[in-house]
Design a protein around this motif. Structure first.
Motif, PDB file in Angstrom:
ATOM      1  N   ALA A  87       1.021 -11.689  -9.424  1.00  0.00           N
ATOM      2  CA  ALA A  87       0.235 -11.095 -10.438  1.00  0.00           C
ATOM      3  C   ALA A  87      -1.154 -11.455 -10.740  1.00  0.00           C
ATOM      4  O   ALA A  87      -2.054 -11.091 -11.050  1.00  0.00           O
ATOM      5  CB  ALA A  87       1.206 -11.220 -11.833  1.00  0.00           C
ATOM      6  N   LEU A  88      -1.032 -13.034 -10.897  1.00  0.00           N
ATOM      7  CA  LEU A  88      -2.494 -13.496 -11.371  1.00  0.00           C
ATOM      8  C   LEU A  88      -3.484 -13.304 -10.115  1.00  0.00           C
ATOM      9  O   LEU A  88      -4.581 -13.240 -10.159  1.00  0.00           O
ATOM     10  CB  LEU A  88      -2.174 -15.239 -11.602  1.00  0.00           C
ATOM     11  N   TYR A  89      -2.924 -13.514  -8.882  1.00  0.00           N
ATOM     12  CA  TYR A  89      -3.736 -13.319  -7.513  1.00  0.00           C
ATOM     13  C   TYR A  89      -4.238 -12.017  -7.725  1.00  0.00           C
ATOM     14  O   TYR A  89      -5.734 -11.707  -7.480  1.00  0.00           O
ATOM     15  CB  TYR A  89      -2.835 -13.357  -6.404  1.00  0.00           C
ATOM     16  N   TYR A  90      -3.745 -10.791  -8.173  1.00  0.00           N
ATOM     17  CA  TYR A  90      -4.511  -9.545  -8.177  1.00  0.00           C
ATOM     18  C   TYR A  90      -5.098  -9.373  -9.408  1.00  0.00           C
ATOM     19  O   TYR A  90      -6.208  -8.584  -9.316  1.00  0.00           O
ATOM     20  CB  TYR A  90      -3.215  -8.539  -8.314  1.00  0.00           C
ATOM     21  N   ILE A  91      -4.699 -10.259 -10.349  1.00  0.00           N
ATOM     22  CA  ILE A  91      -6.062 -10.080 -11.322  1.00  0.00           C
ATOM     23  C   ILE A  91      -7.168 -10.718 -10.949  1.00  0.00           C
ATOM     24  O   ILE A  91      -8.283 -10.039 -11.144  1.00  0.00           O
ATOM     25  CB  ILE A  91      -5.209 -10.970 -12.632  1.00  0.00           C
ATOM     26  N   GLY A  92      -7.301 -11.780 -10.288  1.00  0.00           N
ATOM     27  CA  GLY A  92      -8.526 -12.360  -9.588  1.00  0.00           C
ATOM     28  C   GLY A  92      -9.040 -11.362  -8.475  1.00  0.00           C
ATOM     29  O   GLY A  92     -10.261 -11.300  -8.595  1.00  0.00           O
ATOM     30  N   ALA A  93      -8.336 -10.760  -7.899  1.00  0.00           N
ATOM     31  CA  ALA A  93      -8.880  -9.876  -6.961  1.00  0.00           C
ATOM     32  C   ALA A  93      -9.483  -8.402  -7.586  1.00  0.00           C
ATOM     33  O   ALA A  93     -10.610  -8.196  -7.145  1.00  0.00           O
ATOM     34  CB  ALA A  93      -7.781  -9.409  -5.927  1.00  0.00           C
ATOM     35  N   ALA A  94      -9.002  -8.048  -8.744  1.00  0.00           N
ATOM     36  CA  ALA A  94      -9.513  -7.109  -9.456  1.00  0.00           C
ATOM     37  C   ALA A  94     -10.858  -7.651 -10.051  1.00  0.00           C
ATOM     38  O   ALA A  94     -11.869  -6.719 -10.252  1.00  0.00           O
ATOM     39  CB  ALA A  94      -8.491  -6.618 -10.512  1.00  0.00           C
ATOM     40  N   LEU A  95     -10.854  -8.654 -10.690  1.00  0.00           N
ATOM     41  CA  LEU A  95     -11.865  -9.329 -11.122  1.00  0.00           C
ATOM     42  C   LEU A  95     -13.107  -9.179 -10.296  1.00  0.00           C
ATOM     43  O   LEU A  95     -14.084  -8.770 -10.530  1.00  0.00           O
ATOM     44  CB  LEU A  95     -11.707 -10.520 -11.958  1.00  0.00           C
ATOM     45  N   GLY A  96     -12.800  -9.750  -9.049  1.00  0.00           N
ATOM     46  CA  GLY A  96     -13.861  -9.692  -8.128  1.00  0.00           C
ATOM     47  C   GLY A  96     -14.791 -10.778  -7.996  1.00  0.00           C
ATOM     48  O   GLY A  96     -15.177 -11.425  -8.861  1.00  0.00           O
ATOM     49  N   ARG A  97     -15.352 -10.989  -6.825  1.00  0.00           N
ATOM     50  CA  ARG A  97     -16.392 -12.268  -6.697  1.00  0.00           C
ATOM     51  C   ARG A  97     -17.640 -11.890  -7.439  1.00  0.00           C
ATOM     52  O   ARG A  97     -18.132 -12.685  -8.119  1.00  0.00           O
ATOM     53  CB  ARG A  97     -16.828 -12.328  -5.312  1.00  0.00           C
ATOM     54  N   SER A  98     -18.141 -10.686  -7.417  1.00  0.00           N
ATOM     55  CA  SER A  98     -19.338 -10.689  -8.069  1.00  0.00           C
ATOM     56  C   SER A  98     -19.413 -10.652  -9.576  1.00  0.00           C
ATOM     57  O   SER A  98     -20.178 -11.047 -10.040  1.00  0.00           O
ATOM     58  CB  SER A  98     -19.989  -9.292  -7.614  1.00  0.00           C
ATOM     59  N   MET A 117      -3.080 -21.223 -12.936  1.00  0.00           N
ATOM     60  CA  MET A 117      -4.591 -20.835 -12.689  1.00  0.00           C
ATOM     61  C   MET A 117      -5.100 -20.537 -11.257  1.00  0.00           C
ATOM     62  O   MET A 117      -6.013 -20.129 -10.998  1.00  0.00           O
ATOM     63  CB  MET A 117      -5.432 -21.825 -13.498  1.00  0.00           C
ATOM     64  N   ILE A 118      -4.620 -21.386 -10.382  1.00  0.00           N
ATOM     65  CA  ILE A 118      -5.075 -21.752  -9.117  1.00  0.00           C
ATOM     66  C   ILE A 118      -4.915 -20.299  -8.274  1.00  0.00           C
ATOM     67  O   ILE A 118      -5.640 -20.061  -7.180  1.00  0.00           O
ATOM     68  CB  ILE A 118      -3.985 -22.857  -8.253  1.00  0.00           C
ATOM     69  N   SER A 119      -4.108 -19.386  -8.801  1.00  0.00           N
ATOM     70  CA  SER A 119      -3.784 -18.171  -8.299  1.00  0.00           C
ATOM     71  C   SER A 119      -4.994 -17.355  -8.425  1.00  0.00           C
ATOM     72  O   SER A 119      -5.345 -16.403  -7.529  1.00  0.00           O
ATOM     73  CB  SER A 119      -2.542 -17.460  -8.544  1.00  0.00           C
ATOM     74  N   ILE A 120      -5.818 -17.537  -9.312  1.00  0.00           N
ATOM     75  CA  ILE A 120      -6.760 -16.433  -9.834  1.00  0.00           C
ATOM     76  C   ILE A 120      -8.008 -16.740  -8.779  1.00  0.00           C
ATOM     77  O   ILE A 120      -8.564 -15.616  -8.128  1.00  0.00           O
ATOM     78  CB  ILE A 120      -7.297 -16.702 -11.171  1.00  0.00           C
ATOM     79  N   PRO A 121      -8.609 -17.754  -8.699  1.00  0.00           N
ATOM     80  CA  PRO A 121      -9.761 -17.998  -7.677  1.00  0.00           C
ATOM     81  C   PRO A 121      -9.217 -17.609  -6.305  1.00  0.00           C
ATOM     82  O   PRO A 121      -9.897 -17.129  -5.258  1.00  0.00           O
ATOM     83  CB  PRO A 121      -9.863 -19.490  -7.539  1.00  0.00           C
ATOM     84  N   ALA A 122      -7.878 -17.847  -5.723  1.00  0.00           N
ATOM     85  CA  ALA A 122      -7.293 -17.333  -4.650  1.00  0.00           C
ATOM     86  C   ALA A 122      -7.370 -15.883  -4.318  1.00  0.00           C
ATOM     87  O   ALA A 122      -7.990 -15.308  -3.327  1.00  0.00           O
ATOM     88  CB  ALA A 122      -5.824 -17.784  -4.391  1.00  0.00           C
ATOM     89  N   GLY A 123      -7.403 -15.128  -5.675  1.00  0.00           N
ATOM     90  CA  GLY A 123      -7.503 -13.621  -5.580  1.00  0.00           C
ATOM     91  C   GLY A 123      -8.892 -13.447  -5.615  1.00  0.00           C
ATOM     92  O   GLY A 123      -9.390 -12.433  -4.857  1.00  0.00           O
ATOM     93  N   VAL A 124      -9.628 -13.762  -6.350  1.00  0.00           N
ATOM     94  CA  VAL A 124     -11.321 -13.609  -6.212  1.00  0.00           C
ATOM     95  C   VAL A 124     -11.796 -13.839  -5.012  1.00  0.00           C
ATOM     96  O   VAL A 124     -12.457 -12.952  -4.333  1.00  0.00           O
ATOM     97  CB  VAL A 124     -11.827 -14.807  -7.342  1.00  0.00           C
ATOM     98  N   GLU A 125     -11.416 -14.793  -4.302  1.00  0.00           N
ATOM     99  CA  GLU A 125     -11.993 -15.109  -2.696  1.00  0.00           C
ATOM    100  C   GLU A 125     -11.191 -14.332  -1.701  1.00  0.00           C
ATOM    101  O   GLU A 125     -11.533 -14.640  -0.667  1.00  0.00           O
ATOM    102  CB  GLU A 125     -11.624 -16.575  -2.759  1.00  0.00           C
ATOM    103  N   ARG A 126     -10.233 -13.487  -2.250  1.00  0.00           N
ATOM    104  CA  ARG A 126      -9.445 -12.638  -1.491  1.00  0.00           C
ATOM    105  C   ARG A 126      -8.826 -13.388   0.048  1.00  0.00           C
ATOM    106  O   ARG A 126      -9.072 -13.126   0.871  1.00  0.00           O
ATOM    107  CB  ARG A 126     -10.396 -11.654  -0.833  1.00  0.00           C
ATOM    108  N   MET A 127      -8.156 -14.632  -0.440  1.00  0.00           N
ATOM    109  CA  MET A 127      -7.326 -15.248   0.548  1.00  0.00           C
ATOM    110  C   MET A 127      -6.382 -14.453   0.965  1.00  0.00           C
ATOM    111  O   MET A 127      -5.863 -13.481   0.346  1.00  0.00           O
ATOM    112  CB  MET A 127      -6.688 -16.378  -0.229  1.00  0.00           C
ATOM    113  N   PRO A 128      -6.169 -14.309   2.570  1.00  0.00           N
ATOM    114  CA  PRO A 128      -5.106 -13.665   2.930  1.00  0.00           C
ATOM    115  C   PRO A 128      -3.844 -13.600   2.121  1.00  0.00           C
ATOM    116  O   PRO A 128      -3.545 -14.605   2.135  1.00  0.00           O
ATOM    117  CB  PRO A 128      -4.880 -14.000   4.338  1.00  0.00           C
ATOM    118  N   LEU A 129      -3.413 -12.380   1.858  1.00  0.00           N
ATOM    119  CA  LEU A 129      -2.014 -12.194   1.103  1.00  0.00           C
ATOM    120  C   LEU A 129      -1.021 -13.067   1.795  1.00  0.00           C
ATOM    121  O   LEU A 129      -0.295 -13.752   0.996  1.00  0.00           O
ATOM    122  CB  LEU A 129      -1.756 -10.843   0.943  1.00  0.00           C
ATOM    123  N   GLY A 130      -0.895 -12.966   2.986  1.00  0.00           N
ATOM    124  CA  GLY A 130       0.324 -13.713   3.731  1.00  0.00           C
ATOM    125  C   GLY A 130       0.223 -15.258   3.547  1.00  0.00           C
ATOM    126  O   GLY A 130       1.187 -15.884   3.124  1.00  0.00           O
TER     127      GLY A 130
END
Length: 219
Positions: free
Chosen positions: A82-93, A137-150
């Motif tokens: 859930a936090l990973y997808y929050i980071g991904a939705a937030l995005g790098r920019s 919290m570590i899950s959020i930057p992983a989502g922002v940086e789009r770490m491969p989901l697997g």
């Protein structure tokens, strides 16, 4: 079924312990997993209470030890996703724009952080799952940086499995004294907080010293 809270401490616990107890009595091992998933999303819910309590439940035979470990690990992964997808939705920019507004933080700091995460992201996710405060919290930057989901799921699962197993087993072995686990975990968390505060203070001092002084120009 005899309420778990009735014999866990000299006084029947309420609050988080009582809430987690109710979940496990109602849903069994999946209830422990649900509590841990929510703990990832709401850090004030401490896994240091929920996990030993699940171990205590297993020691009483109210649920199996294997189920307690498996379901709490599933809960950890679900919460982390859930936090990973929050980071991904937030995005790098967008993240860069937000961080750029923070006083004393430069985009060069962000660039270095991104480069570090690109090199050590797997280790960060794996070990981060075993460090208080950073576990969620570590899950959020992983989502922002789009770490491969697997990759993210694999290292989150491995780190969570180790952390959860240690605490569930501690509660299982301590039995009615499961609540003592939180005391020792609290010491570890205080050490982490001190390290974070010292690191933040060092960053602020070095950054302030590096700022150019604005003085009056004399003609």
């Amino acid at each position: 079924m005899i309420p778990l809270a009735a014999e866990s401490t000299p006084e029947s616990p309420g609050g988080i312990a009582g809430w987690a107890t109710d979940l496990m009595e109602t849903l069994g091992a999946p209830g422990a997993g649900l509590a841990v998933a929510l703990e990832n999303l709401f850090p004030p819910l401490p896994s240091e209470v929920i996990l030993p309590l699940a171990g205590f439940a297993a020691s009483r035979g109210d649920l199996s030890l294997t189920a307690a470990i498996v379901w709490t690990t599933i809960g950890s992964v679900v919460g982390a996703l859930a936090l990973y997808y929050i980071g991904a939705a937030l995005g790098r920019s967008r993240t860069r724009r937000l961080i750029a507004r923070i006083p004393l933080v430069k985009l060069e700091d962000v660039d270095r952080t991104e480069a570090w995460f690109a090199r050590h992201g797997k280790k960060a996710v794996f070990f981060g799952r075993m460090i208080p405060i950073f576990r969620s919290m570590i899950s959020i930057p992983a989502g922002v940086e789009r770490m491969p989901l697997g990759t993210f799921v694999l290292f989150t699962t491995l780190g969570s499995l180790i952390w959860n197993t240690v605490f569930v087993l501690a509660g299982y072995l301590l039995g009615e004294n499961w609540w003592r686990v939180e005391e020792y975990a609290g010491l570890f968390q205080k050490v982490v907080i001190v390290v974070v505060v010292v690191a933040a203070a060092y960053f602020l001092v070095t950054r302030l010293r590096g700022r150019p002084h604005r003085g009056r120009h004399r003609g």
